[in-house]
Structure formats: C-alpha cells, structure tokens
Design an enzyme around this catalytic site. Structure first.
Site, PDB file in Angstrom:
ATOM      1  CB  ILE A  19      -0.960  -0.020   1.203  1.00 40.84           C
ATOM      2  CG1 ILE A  19      -2.004  -1.127   1.028  1.00 40.84           C
ATOM      3  CG2 ILE A  19      -1.648   1.332   1.376  1.00 40.84           C
ATOM      4  CD1 ILE A  19      -2.881  -1.352   2.251  1.00 40.84           C
ATOM      5  CE1 TYR A 171      -0.374  -5.382  11.859  1.00 39.88           C
ATOM      6  CE2 TYR A 171      -2.694  -5.974  12.052  1.00 39.88           C
ATOM      7  CZ  TYR A 171      -1.668  -5.331  11.386  1.00 39.88           C
ATOM      8  OH  TYR A 171      -1.954  -4.622  10.244  1.00 39.88           O
ATOM      9  CB  THR A 204       0.092  -5.942   1.917  1.00 38.86           C
ATOM     10  OG1 THR A 204      -0.498  -6.154   3.216  1.00 38.86           O
ATOM     11  CG2 THR A 204      -0.789  -4.994   1.113  1.00 38.86           C
TER      12      THR A 204
END
Length: 272
Positions: A19, A171, A204
């Site tokens: 991105i 995360y 990604t």
C-alpha cells in the site's frame, strides 16, 4: 490525472512495497513531491526505480532509509526530512510489520510491532510538527490502520505483552494505539488535521495475519490517497473506512485513555 497536489510535499513511510508503494505512486501522479521511506537504502532505491518505471518523474521522488525497529533511526529520519523540507504537507504513517510468533523486543526494549506500527509514527508526528505546522493550516497526517483495532484492548500494565503473548493481540493492539493517537498528533492550534483509515483487506505482507484473500494493494492506496486530497473534508481524530467516518473502538474517544496512551508513548520512545 490532474496535478491537484503539485505544490505539496508528502512523506510516505513503508513506501517500498504494498500500500505504501502504491500510495507514493498515486501521490506523485497527482503532482506531489514524495519522500519515499524504506527500511534500507537498497529497498528504497529499488522502490524509486519501480515508481519511475511506472510513470513517476524521478525529480519528484526523494528517498530516505530508516529502520523503524531502531528509534534512533526514526529520529534521524525526522531531522533529515525537516532540514530538507521545512514545509511538509502530508505525513502518511503506513509502515507496519506483522507481530512475530513469539514476543520479540527491539533494542529499544519495545515489542516490535508496537514500535514499528505505532511508536515510530508517534515519534515522527512529534518531531515533524514544525514542518507540518509550516504548511499553513492545510497539513494532514493519515495513519494507515486496520479494522482489527476494534477487536483490541490496550494492555496498560504490560504493553509488550511479555507475560501473555499473542501475535494477533499484539498486532491489533498496535493498530488500536495508532488509531487512538490520531488526535494527539494534531494538537489544537497546530494547523494539522490527523486521522486514521482502514485501507481494507489487501494482498500485502500483512495478509497472512488475516488468512484470507486480499484485494490489490492499489485499492488500499486509493482509500489512503482520497484522504490526502485538499477537497476531502476531514474531521480531526476520526477513523475512516470506505470514504466515510466509521465506528471505531470506544476507547478511541475516551479522554482519559488518550492521555494515558500519550504519556505511555512518550515514555517508551524516550527511555534509554
């Protein structure tokens, strides 16, 4: 594309792939001068070469390398950018890493995803406040977050989750912290507007954490770049998804928690 950003300078972190790379290319296509951040010089040079091959003018692109697992390098990056660009119009905090399978601390003593995904952005926003404020009230900070932040909670007593570690929880916490921090990055009177955005589930390096098929990274970049456009009206501190303000975790708007996070972040980026 029209050159609506022809007089603007943008720093995109984590711009060597995914991105971030697509965002850098779209901003350049809109006329912006783009500071391409990468973890290493080799990665950055390769990213710039690919951007030029995709149609960007090399004169528009300026590459700087900094490893966000080392906060000292983040500080050097900020100082270098501020010297080279006394006015900065856009800061896109995109750099992110997966939390590893086991709790891993950086040399600075922070859980690696918390540092790369949140603390580095927190530090950059502070150290670049002067050049951002110099943009005359039009500067924007766009934090590339995740819908996973809504599943997270801040572990205030053990932010590195060393006692009970889960890579998903670590995360998600890093993304929650980044989303919470948006308003603090643009204090009243600074002339800066700061928001966070969900780019959607994209193909990604972070996709393995979600375990599903992702959309092209270009689609995520389109969501990010939309918030960078001067005619897109933003509300400071909000979380965007699909071009609109979206529901965020309740803690994102809790004053006490925001103050607590700011204090914690300052402690974690300044300790020796």
């Amino acid at each position: 594309m029209s050159a609506v950003l022809s007089s603007r300078t943008a720093l995109v972190t984590g711009a060597s792939s995914g991105i971030g790379w697509e965002t850098a290319g779209r901003l350049a296509a809109l006329g912006a001068t783009v500071i391409v951040h990468a973890r290493t010089v080799n990665e950055g040079e390769h990213a710039v070469d690919r951007l030029v091959a995709a149609g960007a003018s090399r004169d528009q692109l300026h590459m700087f390398a900094a490893d966000f697992t080392r906060l000292g390098e983040v500080a050097v990056l900020a100082a270098t950018v501020a010297t080279a660009f006394p006015t900065l119009d856009l800061l896109v905090n995109n750099a992110a890493v997966l939390a590893p399978e086991r709790c891993t601390l950086t040399d600075d003593g922070n859980e690696v995803s918390l540092q790369v995904n949140f603390l580095a952005a927190h530090l950059l926003a502070k150290l670049l406040r002067a050049p951002l404020s110099a943009a005359g009230g039009s500067a924007r900070i766009v934090n590339v977050s995740s819908s996973l932040h809504r599943t997270a909670s801040m572990n205030w007593n053990d932010p590195h989750r060393a006692k009970k570690y889960s890579r998903v929880a670590a995360y998600a916490q890093s993304q929650l912290a980044l989303t919470m921090a948006a308003r603090d990055m643009a204090p009243e009177g600074s002339g800066i507007t700061s928001v966070s955005v969900n780019p959607g589930l994209c193909d990604t390096a972070l996709l393995p954490l979600y375990g599903r098929v992702g959309a092209p990274a270009a689609e995520g970049a389109a969501a990010v770049v939309a918030l960078c456009l001067p005619d897109f009206r933003l509300t400071n501190g909000e979380y965007y998804d699909g071009g609109d303000i979206a529901p965020s975790a309740q803690v994102v708007h809790e004053e006490r928690s925001l103050r607590r996070l700011g204090k914690l972040a300052d402690q974690l980026v300044t300790r020796t």
